[in-house]
Design a protein around this motif. Structure first.
Motif, PDB file in Angstrom:
ATOM      1  N   ASP A   1      -6.524 -28.297 -35.755  1.00  0.00           N
ATOM      2  CA  ASP A   1      -6.269 -29.299 -34.719  1.00  0.00           C
ATOM      3  C   ASP A   1      -7.093 -29.024 -33.466  1.00  0.00           C
ATOM      4  O   ASP A   1      -7.416 -29.951 -32.712  1.00  0.00           O
ATOM      5  CB  ASP A   1      -4.787 -29.330 -34.367  1.00  0.00           C
ATOM      6  CG  ASP A   1      -3.930 -29.936 -35.468  1.00  0.00           C
ATOM      7  OD1 ASP A   1      -4.497 -30.603 -36.362  1.00  0.00           O
ATOM      8  OD2 ASP A   1      -2.705 -29.734 -35.437  1.00  0.00           O
ATOM      9  N   ALA A   2      -7.440 -27.750 -33.231  1.00  0.00           N
ATOM     10  CA  ALA A   2      -8.246 -27.381 -32.068  1.00  0.00           C
ATOM     11  C   ALA A   2      -9.731 -27.625 -32.296  1.00  0.00           C
ATOM     12  O   ALA A   2     -10.538 -27.400 -31.379  1.00  0.00           O
ATOM     13  CB  ALA A   2      -8.010 -25.917 -31.717  1.00  0.00           C
ATOM     14  N   GLY A   3     -10.107 -28.074 -33.495  1.00  0.00           N
ATOM     15  CA  GLY A   3     -11.496 -28.412 -33.759  1.00  0.00           C
ATOM     16  C   GLY A   3     -12.270 -27.394 -34.563  1.00  0.00           C
ATOM     17  O   GLY A   3     -13.467 -27.573 -34.799  1.00  0.00           O
ATOM     18  N   PHE A   4     -11.606 -26.323 -35.025  1.00  0.00           N
ATOM     19  CA  PHE A   4     -12.310 -25.324 -35.829  1.00  0.00           C
ATOM     20  C   PHE A   4     -12.446 -25.806 -37.272  1.00  0.00           C
ATOM     21  O   PHE A   4     -11.525 -26.396 -37.841  1.00  0.00           O
ATOM     22  CB  PHE A   4     -11.562 -23.988 -35.785  1.00  0.00           C
ATOM     23  CG  PHE A   4     -11.659 -23.309 -34.451  1.00  0.00           C
ATOM     24  CD1 PHE A   4     -12.778 -22.568 -34.108  1.00  0.00           C
ATOM     25  CD2 PHE A   4     -10.644 -23.441 -33.517  1.00  0.00           C
ATOM     26  CE1 PHE A   4     -12.878 -21.957 -32.870  1.00  0.00           C
ATOM     27  CE2 PHE A   4     -10.733 -22.840 -32.273  1.00  0.00           C
ATOM     28  CZ  PHE A   4     -11.855 -22.094 -31.947  1.00  0.00           C
ATOM     29  N   ARG A   5     -13.618 -25.564 -37.837  1.00  0.00           N
ATOM     30  CA  ARG A   5     -13.909 -25.964 -39.210  1.00  0.00           C
ATOM     31  C   ARG A   5     -13.834 -24.752 -40.130  1.00  0.00           C
ATOM     32  O   ARG A   5     -13.887 -23.608 -39.690  1.00  0.00           O
ATOM     33  CB  ARG A   5     -15.314 -26.580 -39.299  1.00  0.00           C
ATOM     34  CG  ARG A   5     -15.471 -27.882 -38.525  1.00  0.00           C
ATOM     35  CD  ARG A   5     -16.906 -28.358 -38.543  1.00  0.00           C
ATOM     36  NE  ARG A   5     -17.387 -28.597 -39.895  1.00  0.00           N
ATOM     37  CZ  ARG A   5     -17.306 -29.756 -40.530  1.00  0.00           C
ATOM     38  NH1 ARG A   5     -16.769 -30.798 -39.927  1.00  0.00           N
ATOM     39  NH2 ARG A   5     -17.781 -29.897 -41.743  1.00  0.00           N
ATOM     40  N   ASP A   6     -13.737 -25.038 -41.441  1.00  0.00           N
ATOM     41  CA  ASP A   6     -13.777 -23.995 -42.469  1.00  0.00           C
ATOM     42  C   ASP A   6     -12.722 -22.919 -42.211  1.00  0.00           C
ATOM     43  O   ASP A   6     -12.978 -21.718 -42.368  1.00  0.00           O
ATOM     44  CB  ASP A   6     -15.160 -23.344 -42.552  1.00  0.00           C
ATOM     45  CG  ASP A   6     -16.266 -24.351 -42.812  1.00  0.00           C
ATOM     46  OD1 ASP A   6     -15.978 -25.363 -43.496  1.00  0.00           O
ATOM     47  OD2 ASP A   6     -17.387 -24.147 -42.328  1.00  0.00           O
ATOM     48  N   THR A   7     -11.536 -23.339 -41.792  1.00  0.00           N
ATOM     49  CA  THR A   7     -10.492 -22.372 -41.467  1.00  0.00           C
ATOM     50  C   THR A   7      -9.976 -21.694 -42.743  1.00  0.00           C
ATOM     51  O   THR A   7      -9.852 -22.319 -43.794  1.00  0.00           O
ATOM     52  CB  THR A   7      -9.324 -23.037 -40.728  1.00  0.00           C
ATOM     53  OG1 THR A   7      -8.813 -24.116 -41.517  1.00  0.00           O
ATOM     54  CG2 THR A   7      -9.780 -23.572 -39.384  1.00  0.00           C
ATOM     55  N   ARG A   8      -9.702 -20.402 -42.608  1.00  0.00           N
ATOM     56  CA  ARG A   8      -9.187 -19.608 -43.718  1.00  0.00           C
ATOM     57  C   ARG A   8      -8.114 -18.676 -43.183  1.00  0.00           C
ATOM     58  O   ARG A   8      -8.156 -18.257 -42.019  1.00  0.00           O
ATOM     59  CB  ARG A   8     -10.288 -18.778 -44.368  1.00  0.00           C
ATOM     60  CG  ARG A   8     -11.425 -19.577 -44.962  1.00  0.00           C
ATOM     61  CD  ARG A   8     -12.544 -18.661 -45.404  1.00  0.00           C
ATOM     62  NE  ARG A   8     -12.140 -17.787 -46.495  1.00  0.00           N
ATOM     63  CZ  ARG A   8     -12.748 -16.655 -46.817  1.00  0.00           C
ATOM     64  NH1 ARG A   8     -13.782 -16.229 -46.100  1.00  0.00           N
ATOM     65  NH2 ARG A   8     -12.331 -15.932 -47.841  1.00  0.00           N
ATOM     66  N   VAL A   9      -7.165 -18.330 -44.040  1.00  0.00           N
ATOM     67  CA  VAL A   9      -6.112 -17.366 -43.718  1.00  0.00           C
ATOM     68  C   VAL A   9      -6.175 -16.258 -44.757  1.00  0.00           C
ATOM     69  O   VAL A   9      -6.078 -16.519 -45.961  1.00  0.00           O
ATOM     70  CB  VAL A   9      -4.714 -18.012 -43.743  1.00  0.00           C
ATOM     71  CG1 VAL A   9      -3.655 -16.991 -43.335  1.00  0.00           C
ATOM     72  CG2 VAL A   9      -4.663 -19.235 -42.848  1.00  0.00           C
ATOM     73  N   LEU A  10      -6.364 -15.031 -44.291  1.00  0.00           N
ATOM     74  CA  LEU A  10      -6.480 -13.891 -45.205  1.00  0.00           C
ATOM     75  C   LEU A  10      -5.420 -12.855 -44.859  1.00  0.00           C
ATOM     76  O   LEU A  10      -5.222 -12.533 -43.671  1.00  0.00           O
ATOM     77  CB  LEU A  10      -7.869 -13.261 -45.097  1.00  0.00           C
ATOM     78  CG  LEU A  10      -9.055 -14.189 -45.409  1.00  0.00           C
ATOM     79  CD1 LEU A  10     -10.369 -13.478 -45.110  1.00  0.00           C
ATOM     80  CD2 LEU A  10      -9.011 -14.634 -46.859  1.00  0.00           C
ATOM     81  N   PRO A  11      -4.744 -12.289 -45.842  1.00  0.00           N
ATOM     82  CA  PRO A  11      -3.723 -11.280 -45.558  1.00  0.00           C
ATOM     83  C   PRO A  11      -4.342  -9.911 -45.307  1.00  0.00           C
ATOM     84  O   PRO A  11      -5.537  -9.693 -45.553  1.00  0.00           O
ATOM     85  CB  PRO A  11      -2.897 -11.263 -46.850  1.00  0.00           C
ATOM     86  CG  PRO A  11      -3.909 -11.601 -47.919  1.00  0.00           C
ATOM     87  CD  PRO A  11      -4.863 -12.586 -47.280  1.00  0.00           C
ATOM     88  N   VAL A  12      -3.545  -8.997 -44.809  1.00  0.00           N
ATOM     89  CA  VAL A  12      -3.928  -7.591 -44.761  1.00  0.00           C
ATOM     90  C   VAL A  12      -3.125  -6.866 -45.836  1.00  0.00           C
ATOM     91  O   VAL A  12      -2.068  -7.333 -46.258  1.00  0.00           O
ATOM     92  CB  VAL A  12      -3.672  -6.967 -43.369  1.00  0.00           C
ATOM     93  CG1 VAL A  12      -4.444  -7.726 -42.300  1.00  0.00           C
ATOM     94  CG2 VAL A  12      -2.187  -6.923 -43.042  1.00  0.00           C
TER      95      VAL A  12
END
Length: 244
Positions: free
Chosen positions: A208-219
Motif C-alpha cells: 500500500d505504501a508503493g513498494f513493489r516485489d514485496t516478500r516475507v521471509l522467516p528467520v
C-alpha cells in the motif's frame, strides 16, 4: 499497558542504553538474524558505490549487520534515542559510517535527504506511532529501484507463535529487564509485538505504501513465526507502484 511512543519511548531507550547490548546478547539469534536480513538486501559488489540508510539503528547492531553484508557501502544510521545513539557512536566504525540523532519522520530537518540505494529498519516499525508515515519517508528516501529490508517482530498469526512469544517474554525478557530497572520498556516490547501487524498484514502495508516485489521471509530457530524479514523496492520510472 499503554504502549510508549515518541519522546516517552526515546527516554525509555535512553535509560536502557547502558545495559541494552548485554540484554539482547542473551538472545543467541539476535545478531545472526539481523545479519541474515541485511544479506537479503542482496547489494552487489560488497555495496561499493552504494549509500544505505539505517533507520532505528539503536546501539548499532543493525549498522554492524549492514557492514558485514556490504562492507564497502556508505551508511547513514539514525535513531531518536540520544542514549542509544551515544552507545553506537562510541564503537569503532569505518569512515563511511555516520550517525544522526533524529526521529525518522524528521530526517529532512536533520539534513538526511538521500537518495539512498537501500533502506534498512531493524526492530523499528512496531515502535512508531504512524508506521505508514515512516514507510512513506523510507519510500521517498530511496532512489528508483532502491531496496527496502525491514527486520521486525511480526507474528505469523498462528496462536502457537503468539503463545510462545508471551512465554519467552514472561520467563526471560521481562525478568532480565527488571534487573536493570527497565521492566516498563520490556513490558512495552512484549505488548508492542502482540499489538503490531501480523506478517501478512505488514506485507500488505508495504504494498500500500508503493513498494513493489514485496516478500516475507522467516528467520530460523525459535523465532520462526515471530521475526520476519520484509523486502520491497521502489519502482523504476514507468513501472508505477506509487502508494495506493
Amino acid at each position: 499497558m499503554t504502549l510508549k511512543r515518541d519522546a516517552d519511548l526515546a527516554r525509555a531507550f535512553d535509560h536502557a542504553a547502558p545495559g541494552y547490548d548485554r540484554l539482547v546478547g542473551l538472545n543467541a539469534g539476535y545478531h545472526a538474524d539481523l545479519r541474515r536480513s541485511a544479506r537479503r538486501l542482496r547489494l552487489p559488489d560488497g555495496g561499493a558505490g552504494r549509500h544505505i540508510l539505517d533507520i532505528g539503528c539503536g546501539t548499532g547492531a543493525s549498522t554492524a549487520a549492514l557492514l558485514r553484508a556490504a562492507p564497502l557501502a556508505r551508511i547513514t544510521a539514525v535513531d531518536a534515542s540520544a542514549g542509544m545513539l551515544e552507545r553506537a557512536a562510541a564503537k569503532r566504525w569505518p569512515a563511511g559510517v555516520t550517525f544522526v540523532h533524529s526521529p525518522v519522520e524528521r530526517l529532512a530537518a536533520a539534513g538526511v535527504t538521500g537518495p539512498f540505494d537501500a533502506v534498512f529498519a531493524g526492530y523499528l516499525f512496531r515502535n512508531v506511532a504512524d508506521p505508514d508515515a515512516v514507510l512513506a519517508v523510507a519510500h521517498g528516501a530511496l532512489r528508483p529501484g532502491g531496496r527496502l529490508a525491514v527486520h521486525e517482530y511480526s507474528l505469523s498469526g498462528l496462536p502457537g507463535h503468539r503463545a510462545l512469544w508471551s512465554a519467552v517474554c514472561w520467563a526471560v525478557i521481562i525478568p532480565a529487564g527488571t534487573v536493570t530497572g527497565d521492566s516498563d520498556l520490556y513490558r512495552h516490547l512484549h505488548r508492542s509485538v502482540l499489538d503490531f501487524d501480523t506478517a501478512p498484514a505488514f506485507a500488505e502495508r508495504l504494498s500500500d505504501a508503493g513498494f513493489r516485489d514485496t516478500r516475507v521471509l522467516p528467520v530460523p530457530g525459535w523465532q520462526t513465526g515471530i521475526v520476519h524479514t520484509f523486502l520491497g523496492r521502489r519502482a523504476e520510472p514507468g513501472q508505477g507502484g506509487g502508494p495506493r
